[in-house]
Write a protein that holds these residues in place. Sequence first.
Motif, PDB file in Angstrom:
ATOM      1  N   ASN A   1      46.766  21.220 -52.625  1.00  0.00           N
ATOM      2  CA  ASN A   1      46.881  22.264 -53.221  1.00  0.00           C
ATOM      3  C   ASN A   1      45.854  23.037 -52.917  1.00  0.00           C
ATOM      4  O   ASN A   1      45.205  24.562 -52.444  1.00  0.00           O
ATOM      5  CB  ASN A   1      46.920  22.425 -54.834  1.00  0.00           C
ATOM      6  CG  ASN A   1      45.298  21.551 -55.214  1.00  0.00           C
ATOM      7  OD1 ASN A   1      45.371  20.259 -54.552  1.00  0.00           O
ATOM      8  ND2 ASN A   1      44.505  21.597 -55.572  1.00  0.00           N
ATOM      9  N   CYS A   2      44.301  22.351 -52.090  1.00  0.00           N
ATOM     10  CA  CYS A   2      43.068  23.026 -52.025  1.00  0.00           C
ATOM     11  C   CYS A   2      43.652  24.201 -50.303  1.00  0.00           C
ATOM     12  O   CYS A   2      42.409  24.536 -50.203  1.00  0.00           O
ATOM     13  CB  CYS A   2      42.036  22.247 -51.061  1.00  0.00           C
ATOM     14  SG  CYS A   2      41.958  20.912 -53.273  1.00  0.00           S
ATOM     15  N   HIS A   3      44.682  23.598 -49.732  1.00  0.00           N
ATOM     16  CA  HIS A   3      44.561  24.504 -48.600  1.00  0.00           C
ATOM     17  C   HIS A   3      45.965  25.227 -48.884  1.00  0.00           C
ATOM     18  O   HIS A   3      46.516  26.180 -47.809  1.00  0.00           O
ATOM     19  CB  HIS A   3      45.504  23.918 -47.683  1.00  0.00           C
ATOM     20  CG  HIS A   3      43.567  22.422 -47.208  1.00  0.00           C
ATOM     21  ND1 HIS A   3      44.516  21.398 -46.687  1.00  0.00           N
ATOM     22  CD2 HIS A   3      42.824  22.322 -47.838  1.00  0.00           C
ATOM     23  CE1 HIS A   3      42.958  20.792 -46.506  1.00  0.00           C
ATOM     24  NE2 HIS A   3      42.398  21.399 -47.266  1.00  0.00           N
TER      25      HIS A   3
ATOM     26  N   GLY B   1      45.343  15.702 -49.194  1.00  0.00           N
ATOM     27  CA  GLY B   1      45.588  16.277 -50.431  1.00  0.00           C
ATOM     28  C   GLY B   1      45.078  15.424 -51.577  1.00  0.00           C
ATOM     29  O   GLY B   1      45.816  14.184 -51.762  1.00  0.00           O
ATOM     30  N   GLU B   2      44.308  15.264 -52.045  1.00  0.00           N
ATOM     31  CA  GLU B   2      43.151  14.059 -52.312  1.00  0.00           C
ATOM     32  C   GLU B   2      43.680  13.307 -53.402  1.00  0.00           C
ATOM     33  O   GLU B   2      43.667  12.664 -53.936  1.00  0.00           O
ATOM     34  CB  GLU B   2      41.791  14.625 -52.952  1.00  0.00           C
ATOM     35  CG  GLU B   2      40.537  13.767 -53.540  1.00  0.00           C
ATOM     36  CD  GLU B   2      40.108  12.387 -52.300  1.00  0.00           C
ATOM     37  OE1 GLU B   2      40.192  12.927 -51.743  1.00  0.00           O
ATOM     38  OE2 GLU B   2      39.945  11.864 -52.992  1.00  0.00           O
ATOM     39  N   VAL B   3      44.418  14.213 -53.769  1.00  0.00           N
ATOM     40  CA  VAL B   3      45.084  13.737 -55.483  1.00  0.00           C
ATOM     41  C   VAL B   3      46.731  13.449 -55.591  1.00  0.00           C
ATOM     42  O   VAL B   3      47.265  12.751 -56.179  1.00  0.00           O
ATOM     43  CB  VAL B   3      44.270  14.449 -56.807  1.00  0.00           C
ATOM     44  CG1 VAL B   3      43.788  14.438 -57.041  1.00  0.00           C
ATOM     45  CG2 VAL B   3      45.575  15.586 -56.863  1.00  0.00           C
TER      46      VAL B   3
ATOM     47  N   GLY C   1      38.970  21.240 -45.488  1.00  0.00           N
ATOM     48  CA  GLY C   1      38.480  21.632 -46.584  1.00  0.00           C
ATOM     49  C   GLY C   1      38.593  20.962 -47.247  1.00  0.00           C
ATOM     50  O   GLY C   1      37.354  19.923 -47.967  1.00  0.00           O
ATOM     51  N   CYS C   2      39.645  19.982 -47.997  1.00  0.00           N
ATOM     52  CA  CYS C   2      39.917  18.621 -49.270  1.00  0.00           C
ATOM     53  C   CYS C   2      38.887  17.783 -49.140  1.00  0.00           C
ATOM     54  O   CYS C   2      39.014  17.384 -47.248  1.00  0.00           O
ATOM     55  CB  CYS C   2      41.328  18.585 -49.706  1.00  0.00           C
ATOM     56  SG  CYS C   2      41.493  18.060 -51.068  1.00  0.00           S
ATOM     57  N   ASP C   3      38.936  16.924 -49.356  1.00  0.00           N
ATOM     58  CA  ASP C   3      37.334  15.846 -49.323  1.00  0.00           C
ATOM     59  C   ASP C   3      37.885  15.493 -47.755  1.00  0.00           C
ATOM     60  O   ASP C   3      36.415  15.023 -47.433  1.00  0.00           O
ATOM     61  CB  ASP C   3      37.416  14.737 -50.466  1.00  0.00           C
ATOM     62  CG  ASP C   3      36.874  15.467 -51.817  1.00  0.00           C
ATOM     63  OD1 ASP C   3      37.781  16.381 -52.137  1.00  0.00           O
ATOM     64  OD2 ASP C   3      37.584  14.352 -52.894  1.00  0.00           O
ATOM     65  N   LYS C   4      38.592  14.665 -47.696  1.00  0.00           N
ATOM     66  CA  LYS C   4      38.314  14.154 -46.022  1.00  0.00           C
ATOM     67  C   LYS C   4      38.865  14.358 -45.192  1.00  0.00           C
ATOM     68  O   LYS C   4      38.292  13.836 -43.931  1.00  0.00           O
ATOM     69  CB  LYS C   4      39.745  12.178 -46.416  1.00  0.00           C
ATOM     70  CG  LYS C   4      39.463  11.632 -47.534  1.00  0.00           C
ATOM     71  CD  LYS C   4      38.012  11.282 -48.368  1.00  0.00           C
ATOM     72  CE  LYS C   4      37.535  10.445 -48.735  1.00  0.00           C
ATOM     73  NZ  LYS C   4      38.128  11.273 -50.047  1.00  0.00           N
TER      74      LYS C   4
ATOM     75  N   GLY D   1      41.544  26.272 -53.502  1.00  0.00           N
ATOM     76  CA  GLY D   1      40.679  26.381 -52.479  1.00  0.00           C
ATOM     77  C   GLY D   1      39.673  24.745 -52.756  1.00  0.00           C
ATOM     78  O   GLY D   1      40.693  24.347 -53.661  1.00  0.00           O
ATOM     79  N   THR D   2      38.398  24.304 -52.833  1.00  0.00           N
ATOM     80  CA  THR D   2      38.845  23.083 -52.702  1.00  0.00           C
ATOM     81  C   THR D   2      37.254  22.961 -54.361  1.00  0.00           C
ATOM     82  O   THR D   2      37.796  23.528 -54.827  1.00  0.00           O
ATOM     83  CB  THR D   2      37.674  22.582 -52.177  1.00  0.00           C
ATOM     84  OG1 THR D   2      36.797  23.553 -51.578  1.00  0.00           O
ATOM     85  CG2 THR D   2      37.917  22.079 -50.538  1.00  0.00           C
ATOM     86  N   CYS D   3      37.317  22.152 -54.820  1.00  0.00           N
ATOM     87  CA  CYS D   3      36.896  21.484 -55.886  1.00  0.00           C
ATOM     88  C   CYS D   3      35.742  22.723 -55.898  1.00  0.00           C
ATOM     89  O   CYS D   3      34.830  22.419 -55.483  1.00  0.00           O
ATOM     90  CB  CYS D   3      36.802  19.890 -56.381  1.00  0.00           C
ATOM     91  SG  CYS D   3      37.886  19.485 -56.741  1.00  0.00           S
ATOM     92  N   ALA D   4      35.015  22.738 -57.740  1.00  0.00           N
ATOM     93  CA  ALA D   4      34.378  23.742 -57.422  1.00  0.00           C
ATOM     94  C   ALA D   4      32.908  23.502 -57.386  1.00  0.00           C
ATOM     95  O   ALA D   4      32.136  24.371 -57.744  1.00  0.00           O
ATOM     96  CB  ALA D   4      34.876  24.649 -58.592  1.00  0.00           C
TER      97      ALA D   4
ATOM     98  N   THR E   1      32.720  15.923 -53.303  1.00  0.00           N
ATOM     99  CA  THR E   1      32.871  15.206 -51.606  1.00  0.00           C
ATOM    100  C   THR E   1      33.338  16.985 -50.699  1.00  0.00           C
ATOM    101  O   THR E   1      32.348  17.247 -49.938  1.00  0.00           O
ATOM    102  CB  THR E   1      33.366  14.722 -51.024  1.00  0.00           C
ATOM    103  OG1 THR E   1      33.368  13.057 -51.707  1.00  0.00           O
ATOM    104  CG2 THR E   1      33.892  13.606 -49.429  1.00  0.00           C
ATOM    105  N   ALA E   2      33.932  17.521 -51.446  1.00  0.00           N
ATOM    106  CA  ALA E   2      34.247  18.468 -50.383  1.00  0.00           C
ATOM    107  C   ALA E   2      33.433  19.472 -49.956  1.00  0.00           C
ATOM    108  O   ALA E   2      32.717  20.484 -49.089  1.00  0.00           O
ATOM    109  CB  ALA E   2      35.464  19.760 -50.658  1.00  0.00           C
ATOM    110  N   SER E   3      32.197  20.106 -51.232  1.00  0.00           N
ATOM    111  CA  SER E   3      31.791  21.404 -51.281  1.00  0.00           C
ATOM    112  C   SER E   3      30.414  20.653 -50.289  1.00  0.00           C
ATOM    113  O   SER E   3      30.073  21.700 -49.793  1.00  0.00           O
ATOM    114  CB  SER E   3      31.021  21.974 -52.581  1.00  0.00           C
ATOM    115  OG  SER E   3      31.902  22.095 -53.126  1.00  0.00           O
TER     116      SER E   3
HETATM  117 FE1  FES Z   1      40.645  18.996 -52.886  1.00  0.00          FE
HETATM  118 FE2  FES Z   1      39.265  18.170 -54.900  1.00  0.00          FE
HETATM  119  S1  FES Z   1      41.038  17.803 -54.607  1.00  0.00           S
HETATM  120  S2  FES Z   1      38.539  19.006 -53.100  1.00  0.00           S
END
Ligand code: FES
Length: 575
Positions: free
Chosen positions: A58-60, A90-92, A126-129, A198-201, A205-207
């Motif tokens: 979803n972040c991408h 995708g993290e989740v 973007g997403c965490d890893k 976008g990535t978690c607000a 970890t992504a930010s």
């Molecule tokens: Fe992608 Fe948090 S789920 S950055």
Amino acid sequence: MTNDTTKGQGIARGLTNYGDPAFSRYLRRSFASSMGYSREMLDRPIVGIAHAASGFNNCHRHFPEMIEAVKRGVLASGGLPVEFPTISLGEVFLTPTSLKFRNLMSMDVEEMVRAQPMDSVVLLGGCDKTVPAQLMGAISAGLPAIQLVAGPMSTGRHKEHRLGACTDCRRFWQQFRAGEIDQQEIDTVERKLASTAGTCAVMGTASTMASLTEAMGMMPAMGAGIPAVSADRLRMAEDTGRIAMGLIGSDLTPARIMTEQAIENAVTVLLALGGSTNAVLHLAAIAGRAGLPLDLRRLNELSDRTPVLVDLKPTGDYYMEDLHYAGGIPAVMRELRDLLHLDARTITGETIGDRIEAAEDWVDRRVIRPASDPIRETGGLVALYGNLAPNGAILKRSAADPKLFEKEARVIVFSSLEDLSQRIDDPDLDVTADDMLVLQNAGPTSGAAMPEAGYLPIPKKLARQGIKDMVRISDARMSGTAYGTIVLHVSPDAASGGPIGLLRSGDRVRLSVKDRSIEVLVGAEELAARREGHTPQRATAERGYAKLYAEEILQAERGCDFGFLVGTPVQTAGD
Ligand code: FES
């Protein structure tokens, strides 16, 4: 133009081997022509765009638009942009946990950058890893590369609350577990938490990794925090395409940007941000790819002299978009200027010192505090050592309760994630708010593969009494969006035979943040006797990636990279 080159630029780079280089080149141009490229386009230098778009990320979801913008920048500068997908994380959406696949993604990036004909590469993640994986792969590939990130989600609203994934996810879930809100309200919140691409607000970890990538000079100034949905994000993408063209033929390979000095700058910024504990793992892995160590004792030295300046969730009040509009990473680095290597180079040619000089004067001091008036005098993270963690452990002190920093208590031990989920809410569980909770067998060599399970839930019966925090200890990780007095990354992990695996409920443990120590108060003889009768549960696998992971995964202090991937970068086929 000759037909016999095996090196060279663009489409002629790194030819497929048929034993006849001229034939290889002829065949490649012919097949590339089938995609509708003109001869003029095929003669241009190529900028690869390694992107991690996926229906499971979803972040991408805005990547198609960003890729178009990167292409504009490349085309306007006389190059040919060619996008290609890599694994997306995708993290989740991944089981058992995304970290297990970070190294796989890094191998994908490394090998596809090396094997395909391109002269420089834009890394779009973007997403965490994904960003650590791209940086790790790019260091190893050795081709000039520039990072572009998704940018943070914009916040949503629920009643009077501003909502941002995923600190607020946890806050509302905790309220739900404590019986403070009902099923209907948690269902409503669920729909509102993550409302844009976008990535978690928050400073998850992504930010954190986006910010550290900017701090290391691998993206343009202000590149970390532009909201995903902003037109500025597309302009940043266009600019990135242009810069990638300028990198062709230069010596600015990732290993020449992400030097020891740059990584130390990143650690300092991490501490000032109160950033994610996961970043320690990722920086260790990135450093390892460049043949550099990331010493946790050095992290402690830097932590002692680095103030926390940024007031973002999960430890503060604001969101990543607020950090951007408050002045962004350049404003943070300006406050830290006396602690940074100012002559570290960046991908855009200027030094970190130049970027600080060029930063806007106006800063929103609600979000970015001056070094003279910090949120905390010392850094957000601290490494702990002791007989429970001979190779180290991490505590995010900026997200922890200082009242629990110096504590000796009885431990309640859960031997696995399954044991935890079965017993944590048992009304008969012998636990008080004064105990410490321990989770074993959730480290990198376990079958769980080091999930973000270190944020052990407060037992329901204590949560309902209003208990919000307890000391929790594990060899697992914690989401960057979580908070609490949580000791993580205990190394060696239980499954590889580390002392945490010898703990039993009823043992006493002493935590001292002041002394940077974590000790089990059980005699050496008793521990030795327990070791005699103990068989660590290191995961094994018969085939495939799981087998590679099981055999090669390193411990947390080495970034959980694979042993055979660590080390000096090799040159690309076209060099
Ligand atoms: Fe992608 Fe948090 S789920 S950055």
